[in-house]
Scaffold this motif. Structure first.
Motif, PDB file in Angstrom:
ATOM      1  N   GLU A 194       0.831  -1.191   0.000  1.00 35.80           N
ATOM      2  CA  GLU A 194       0.000   0.000   0.000  1.00 35.80           C
ATOM      3  C   GLU A 194       0.875   1.254   0.000  1.00 35.80           C
ATOM      4  N   ALA A 195       1.953   1.212   0.779  1.00 35.20           N
ATOM      5  CA  ALA A 195       2.858   2.356   0.814  1.00 35.20           C
ATOM      6  C   ALA A 195       3.483   2.575  -0.561  1.00 35.20           C
ATOM      7  N   ALA A 196       3.887   1.481  -1.206  1.00 35.81           N
ATOM      8  CA  ALA A 196       4.468   1.606  -2.543  1.00 35.81           C
ATOM      9  C   ALA A 196       3.448   2.234  -3.493  1.00 35.81           C
ATOM     10  N   ASP A 197       2.196   1.831  -3.372  1.00 31.49           N
ATOM     11  CA  ASP A 197       1.139   2.419  -4.204  1.00 31.49           C
ATOM     12  C   ASP A 197       0.953   3.893  -3.890  1.00 31.49           C
ATOM     13  N   ALA A 198       0.982   4.211  -2.606  1.00 30.38           N
ATOM     14  CA  ALA A 198       0.715   5.586  -2.195  1.00 30.38           C
ATOM     15  C   ALA A 198       1.741   6.551  -2.788  1.00 30.38           C
ATOM     16  N   PHE A 199       2.957   6.063  -3.038  1.00 33.23           N
ATOM     17  CA  PHE A 199       3.958   6.941  -3.634  1.00 33.23           C
ATOM     18  C   PHE A 199       3.920   6.898  -5.159  1.00 33.23           C
ATOM     19  N   GLY A 200       2.947   6.172  -5.700  1.00 36.88           N
ATOM     20  CA  GLY A 200       2.745   6.192  -7.141  1.00 36.88           C
ATOM     21  C   GLY A 200       3.590   5.204  -7.916  1.00 36.88           C
ATOM     22  N   SER A 201       3.883   4.049  -7.333  1.00 37.91           N
ATOM     23  CA  SER A 201       4.651   3.041  -8.057  1.00 37.91           C
ATOM     24  C   SER A 201       3.844   2.496  -9.225  1.00 37.91           C
ATOM     25  N   SER A 202       4.504   2.276 -10.346  1.00 37.88           N
ATOM     26  CA  SER A 202       3.850   1.577 -11.448  1.00 37.88           C
ATOM     27  C   SER A 202       3.854   0.087 -11.119  1.00 37.88           C
ATOM     28  N   GLN A 205       7.350  -1.131 -11.093  1.00 43.74           N
ATOM     29  CA  GLN A 205       8.109  -0.655  -9.937  1.00 43.74           C
ATOM     30  C   GLN A 205       7.714  -1.393  -8.667  1.00 43.74           C
ATOM     31  N   ARG A 206       6.429  -1.687  -8.555  1.00 43.65           N
ATOM     32  CA  ARG A 206       6.037  -2.360  -7.318  1.00 43.65           C
ATOM     33  C   ARG A 206       6.509  -3.813  -7.350  1.00 43.65           C
ATOM     34  N   LYS A 208       9.293  -4.841  -8.932  1.00 41.49           N
ATOM     35  CA  LYS A 208      10.750  -4.809  -8.829  1.00 41.49           C
ATOM     36  C   LYS A 208      11.224  -4.340  -7.443  1.00 41.49           C
ATOM     37  N   ASN A 209      10.530  -3.339  -6.899  1.00 36.78           N
ATOM     38  CA  ASN A 209      11.010  -2.748  -5.650  1.00 36.78           C
ATOM     39  C   ASN A 209      10.464  -3.413  -4.402  1.00 36.78           C
ATOM     40  N   VAL A 210       9.301  -4.000  -4.514  1.00 35.48           N
ATOM     41  CA  VAL A 210       8.662  -4.516  -3.307  1.00 35.48           C
ATOM     42  C   VAL A 210       8.399  -6.014  -3.388  1.00 35.48           C
TER      43      VAL A 210
ATOM     44  N   ASN B  80      -5.998   9.781  -1.351  1.00 40.70           N
ATOM     45  CA  ASN B  80      -5.140   9.345  -2.464  1.00 40.70           C
ATOM     46  C   ASN B  80      -5.661   8.042  -3.077  1.00 40.70           C
ATOM     47  N   LEU B  82      -6.333   5.103  -2.039  1.00 42.97           N
ATOM     48  CA  LEU B  82      -5.906   3.743  -1.712  1.00 42.97           C
ATOM     49  C   LEU B  82      -7.148   2.906  -1.463  1.00 42.97           C
ATOM     50  N   ARG B 106      -1.738   7.661 -10.755  1.00 43.51           N
ATOM     51  CA  ARG B 106      -0.331   7.430 -10.430  1.00 43.51           C
ATOM     52  C   ARG B 106       0.449   8.744 -10.423  1.00 43.51           C
ATOM     53  N   ARG B 109      -0.510  10.700  -7.335  1.00 37.49           N
ATOM     54  CA  ARG B 109       0.135  10.202  -6.122  1.00 37.49           C
ATOM     55  C   ARG B 109       1.611  10.570  -6.090  1.00 37.49           C
ATOM     56  N   ARG B 110       2.262  10.514  -7.239  1.00 38.43           N
ATOM     57  CA  ARG B 110       3.694  10.806  -7.279  1.00 38.43           C
ATOM     58  C   ARG B 110       3.984  12.248  -6.936  1.00 38.43           C
ATOM     59  N   PHE B 117       2.279   6.438   7.371  1.00 35.75           N
ATOM     60  CA  PHE B 117       1.341   5.390   7.729  1.00 35.75           C
ATOM     61  C   PHE B 117       1.343   5.084   9.220  1.00 35.75           C
ATOM     62  N   TYR B 134      12.459   6.778  -1.495  1.00 34.68           N
ATOM     63  CA  TYR B 134      11.565   5.984  -2.341  1.00 34.68           C
ATOM     64  C   TYR B 134      10.686   6.812  -3.283  1.00 34.68           C
ATOM     65  N   ILE B 138      10.877   6.747  -7.410  1.00 34.57           N
ATOM     66  CA  ILE B 138       9.739   6.407  -8.255  1.00 34.57           C
ATOM     67  C   ILE B 138       9.513   7.479  -9.321  1.00 34.57           C
TER      68      ILE B 138
END
Ligand SMILES: Nc1ncnc2c1ncn2[C@@H]1O[C@H](COP(=O)(O)OP(=O)(O)OP(=O)(O)O)[C@@H](O)[C@H]1O
Ligand SMILES: [Mg+2]
Lengths: 295, 351
Positions: A194-202, A205-206, A208-210, B80, B82, B106, B109-110, B117, B134, B138
């Protein structure tokens, strides 16, 4: 009351006809496509050949050194590294060097192929419940099917030799890597995703990174199991012309050479332990960051 | 660093969220007044949020308060997206977040949001520094720039020297500050903070509140801040909304909440508040009669400060001045002190 004692099976003629039709269908398929498969598998054959060449024609001290270095880098454990050196020395001393190298080559290549094919399948499975629902029963069948049965279609399609053997080994050994990749992806902490999504990961990216890094220890457990299954299958595959430690075992069975069988059997156990301990130690090291130091 | 001059307001409109396999089916029933308990017992769906309407002006701190399970985390996750609402709108700037497609969302959010959290949600396989970068990673910023920003915030939250530690090597409070550094490094105009300070000890907590307030003076972000703690809410919040069982029971400025709690639920929160620090002299000022007397006290000064100044200079009367220094009212020390010590019940407030 005969039908109670004897199972009322399909009548013999019809059963034979059925088997014949299927066999004929598959045979026609192999006639039509066998060449194509062989051509497609040419790079695999080349790769297999190179690895085997490298292991069998390099000077043995160099090979032992290389294995020791790999074991050290993966495990950082002097115990495992020494174990590797001693095992290989003993194998060489009992004159099983060349066969062992062939078996290792086959196992390594089959494992690499299984990883290349299995991880993407596992990822797809981890992301879609539908794909999981379709693949799970197939994997169940694959894991319970007796290993000899795998040889039949492969021989029909590709004949006898190294590459058909390799394919049989890979297919036999692939289920654990698929399953554990799937599991690893599914076990990734939802909060972190969810955190990865919140920062806008594609999606990439999610992954590969998570997802991949967090699933990696689980995937490594799958790789470990795949190696073990590949090693077991390499022996069985000697029946279709795969060289290596399996062949002497086969010879020992048919001629009742007890010692030959035991020696080669022990050599297989030896490399199994090497692979197992090294890959497990590597998997453990990957989980280092999960150790709680305090707090 | 990109200069952030944009202040983006957030407006949540008619938002409903029902959790369960078939939420749409119950939306009319809920609108018709079906309670959370009934929906849960009879239909096995959870009413997360009901008819939420909050306007959060850009550049301010909106605090959302409420007891555990009241829907605070659910609400902040709608901003956002979620969580997708069952129905309703979340207007951020000029756009409805609910209507964005995957790409727009996306990008939004970026570049527009950053989030802290409640459960930290750090990447366990990455070091503190790698976690902090992070958001910028991104976005594809050059690594050097990422690290420069990240190091600055890591220092600011007091984690100097821990850049190369993994989250699991840190205490809970330190992990929370990593989450904070990660969000601040992202440098987005909207900051979503879900109980961002709850794992910190009182001293560091005060310090982090100061960081946030200082930050607000430099670059005005739109902050949505969730907390359990009324003192924190009153210190930080320009506006406060109080949730109960997924509904907003009261919203307004902190003074409105403290002086006029809407019901027993809120007055029970408010009763323990140090009113001297919350209520300003404007609430007890009387019209000027004749010449302004005594010392000048600026409009907006809280009672505690005014009382201290007046007792220090031994005067019982003072006058309140507006921003330009013009006297606007008279202040009596008795009124100041009685406003500080009288507990307010919602009945009294109504009376
Ligand atoms: N995915 C979900 N499925 C079903 N119910 C949910 C889900 N997420 C939240 N809820 C319910 O919604 C309500 C609000 O939960 P939420 O997490 O928003 O509370 P909260 O105010 O943040 O509480 P806390 O202070 O404990 O963090 C709870 O009753 C919870 O059980
Ligand atoms: Mg919460």
């Amino acid at each position: 009351m005969d039908w109670l004692i004897e199972f009322p099976a399909m009548d013999t003629d019809r059963l034979t006809a059925l088997k014949k039709t299927i066999d004929l269908g598959f045979r026609n398929f192999t006639r039509a496509n066998g060449d194509m498969f062989e051509t497609a598998l040419y790079p695999v054959q080349w790769f297999m050949y190179r690895v085997e060449q490298l292991l069998t024609s390099s000077p043995w001290p160099l090979v032992i050194l290389a294995f020791a270095v790999i074991a050290w880098l993966a495990s950082r454990s002097p115990k495992i590294t020494f174990g590797v050196i001693i095992t290989l020395l003993l194998i060489g001393y009992f004159d099983m060097w060349e066969d062992t190298m062939k078996t290792i080559a086959m196992t390594v290549v089959a494992t690499i192929l299984a990883i290349i094919v299995g991880i993407p399948i596992g990822i797809l499975m981890g992301r879609s419940n539908k794909i999981q629902a379709v693949l799970n029963p197939i994997l169940d069948v694959m894991q319970t099917m007796p290993s000899f049965v795998y040889l039949i279609p492969v021989v029909m399609l590709l004949g006898i030799g190294r590459v058909p053997g390799l394919i049989a080994v890979m297919v036999y050994a692939i289920p654990p890597i698929i399953r554990l990749t799937n599991l690893g992806i599914r076990l990734v902490d939802k909060d972190v995703l969810e955190a990865a999504d919140a920062f806008g990961s594609s999606n990439w990216q999610r992954l590969k990174n998570v997802q991949m890094p967090l699933a990696l220890p689980t995937i490594m457990a799958g790789v470990n199991q795949t190696i073990m299954m590949a090693l077991a299958m390499v022996v069985v595959a000697s029946m279709i012309g795969v060289q290596g430690l399996g062949l002497p075992v086969l010879k020992a069975i048919s001629n009742q050479y007890f010692t030959l069988g035991i020696f080669n059997g022990l050599a297989i156990v030896g490399i199994a332990i090497i692979f197992d301990r090294t890959s497990q130690a590597y998997g453990k090291r990957l989980q280092k960051h999960l150790e709680v130091v305090h707090g | 660093m990109v200069e952030q001059s944009e202040e983006i307001g957030i407006s949540v409109r008619n938002l409903y969220k029902i959790f369960g396999p078939n939420p749409e089916a119950y939306i009319d029933a809920v609108k018709g007044g079906m309670s959370k308990t009934e929906l849960n017992d009879k239909h096995n769906h959870v009413l997360g949020l009901k008819d939420i309407n909050i306007d959060m002006p850009g550049g301010g701190i909106q605090v959302v308060m409420g007891l555990s399970g009241s829907g605070k985390s659910t609400l902040i996750r709608h901003i956002n997206r979620l969580i997708d609402p069952t129905i309703g709108e979340v207007i951020v700037g000029d756009d409805d977040v609910v209507k964005m497609n995957e790409n727009e969302l996306r990008e939004f959010r970026r570049h527009k949001t950053a989030m802290v959290f409640q459960k930290f949600a750090l990447l366990p396989h990455r070091t503190v520094l790698e976690n902090a970068v992070y958001g910028l990673e991104i976005q594809g910023l050059p690594r050097e720039e990422q690290e420069k920003q990240a190091r600055r915030w890591i220092t600011r939250v007091g984690l100097d020297g821990f850049e190369d530690n993994f989250p699991n090597q840190l205490s809970g409070g330190m992990q929370q500050r990593v989450g904070l550094a990660r969000a601040l490094t992202n440098d987005a105009p909207i900051l979503l903070m879900d109980e961002a300070f709850s794992a910190l000890d009182p001293l560091i907590r005060m310090d982090m509140q100061t960081v946030l307030l200082d930050l607000q003076k430099e670059i005005r972000k739109t902050v949505v801040f969730i907390t359990h703690d009324l003192d924190e809410a009153l210190r930080l919040g320009d506006r406060i909304a109080i949730l109960r069982d997924g509904e907003v029971v009261q919203q307004g400025t902190k003074q409105e909440i403290v002086l006029h709690p809407a019901d027993e639920y809120i007055s029970s929160f408010v009763r323990e508040v140090n009113r001297g620090r919350v209520i300003s002299v404007d609430m007890v000022v009387k019209p000027l009669s004749g010449e302004p007397q005594g010392m000048a006290v600026k409009s907006g000064t809280v009672l505690e400060v005014a009382a201290k100044k007046m007792t220090d200079s031994n005067t019982s009367m003072a006058h309140v001045t507006d921003a330009s220094g013009k006297p606007v009212g008279a202040l009596d020390i008795h009124d100041v002190i009685s406003a500080m010590v009288t507990p307010v019940d919602h009945e009294d407030a109504a009376a």
